[in-house]
Design an enzyme around this catalytic site. Structure first.
Site, short mmCIF file in Angstrom:
data_model
loop_
_atom_site.label_atom_id
_atom_site.label_comp_id
_atom_site.label_asym_id
_atom_site.label_seq_id
_atom_site.Cartn_x
_atom_site.Cartn_y
_atom_site.Cartn_z
CE1 TYR A 27 0.52 1.71 4.28
CE2 TYR A 27 0.80 -0.66 4.53
CZ TYR A 27 0.96 0.63 5.01
OH TYR A 27 1.58 0.84 6.23
CB CYS A 28 1.85 3.86 -1.67
SG CYS A 28 0.99 3.71 -3.25
CB THR A 29 -0.08 8.43 -0.33
OG1 THR A 29 1.10 8.42 0.46
CG2 THR A 29 -1.01 9.54 0.13
CB ILE A 44 -3.50 5.46 2.79
CG1 ILE A 44 -2.33 4.49 2.85
CG2 ILE A 44 -3.97 5.80 4.20
CD1 ILE A 44 -1.00 5.15 3.16
#
Length: 319
Positions: free
Chosen positions: A180-182, A209
């Site tokens: 996952y990332c922003t 996210i």
């Protein structure tokens, strides 16, 4: 969407072919300025990655124009309400790649990428025992907030991630990998790279996210802390059910979610610290940075040599 605040912050990306990034960037900057938007947009032959702020009307016009461009057909905008601009200026810059991995053999997410998991599926996958969750962001982003049980790669920039994975491959072997990332853009390439490296079960959080925090079903559950964002807001909430502070003050280790940059411009490290400790430690991460002749905190507050010496003496006495 129901609007209660006068401004919006848009976050978006799309892997799509842009033939002449330099020309596109110049024209796009002109267009953004005509709408009075502010933000930072990166353009490459492989696509566009942007975040910008403006009034509801300005952002509507921008999204309409983007949706009408066949190159950006299907682009998804993540929208946050805001009280004002989240940026000071408008930048549109051409780049060799949208996210800096600097691989010898680049990844095209249209050809190879991990499975997309919607927030609810990602939530369920995180609870499974044979799963390993990898945060594809930088260390300072992780320190402010992350999913429960996520692994923090010891990296300061995205391009260091492949080497970290190779050095720690025993952590991943035989596991289901979640990344996952922003907003999702880094995982498009990172998860694709993992697949190419031979990992068989690789998934990514679709929309990142930011999307997870807005999902009405999961409501950001299993997230601790806040999400670091690259604008003047610095942090945005994710978990709508409970707020757990995971950030720790650089100087005291106390719970903290306030980021500042070290006052020494040659360092500029992001540190979590309270307003009280910012003043006490002259907004510097170390003694070397406190005594730097270019210390921005000292210059900004016009502190005399005697005042700086007194501050240093107080710090020494408190050890």
């Amino acid at each position: 969407m129901a609007t209660t605040k006068p401004y919006r912050v848009l976050l978006y990306y799309m892997y799509t072919t842009i033939e002449n990034p330099e020309e596109f960037a110049a024209e796009h900057l002109e267009f953004c300025n005509s709408l009075e938007l502010k933000g930072r947009i990166l353009v490459a032959k492989e696509g566009i990655n942007g975040t910008c702020s403006g009034t509801v009307e300005q952002t509507e016009k921008y999204m309409e124009a983007m949706n009408n461009d066949p190159r950006f057909d299907g682009i998804v905008f993540k929208i946050d309400e805001a009280d004002g601009h989240a940026f000071k200026k408008m930048h549109v810059r051409p780049r060799p790649e949208l996210v800096t991995l600097r691989l010898e053999d680049d990844i095209n997410p249209h050809e190879i990428t991990g499975k997309y998991l919607e927030p609810k599926d990602f939530y369920e996958a995180m609870k499974q025992e044979d799963t390993v969750i990898i945060d594809a962001r930088n260390d300072y982003e992780f320190d402010l907030g992350h999913f429960k049980g996520a692994i923090k790669p010891d990296i300061e920039s995205f391009r260091e991630l492949p080497d970290w994975i190779r050095e720690n491959k025993e952590v991943l072997e035989g596991k289901k990998i979640l990344t996952y990332c922003t907003g999702g853009i880094r995982c498009e390439k990172f998860s694709g790279w993992l697949v190419r490296e031979g990992y068989e079960d690789v998934s990514q959080l679709h929309g990142g996210i930011v999307t997870y925090g807005k999902d009405p079903e999961v409501q950001g559950e299993l997230w601790d802390g806040q999400c670091y964002v690259f604008d003047e807001r610095i942090a945005v909430p994710v978990n709508q059910k409970e707020h757990v502070i995971v950030g720790k003050d650089h100087f005291t280790g106390e719970p903290c979610e306030r980021y500042v940059n070290c006052a020494n411009p040659e360092c500029n490290k992001k540190i979590l610290c309270s307003e009280e400790n910012e003043a006490k430690y002259l907004r510097a991460c170390s003694h070397e940075c406190r005594v730097s002749p270019r210390n921005r905190y000292v210059i900004q507050h016009e502190l005399t040599e005697e005042q700086v010496a007194a501050a240093l003496e107080k710090i020494e006495a408190g050890k």
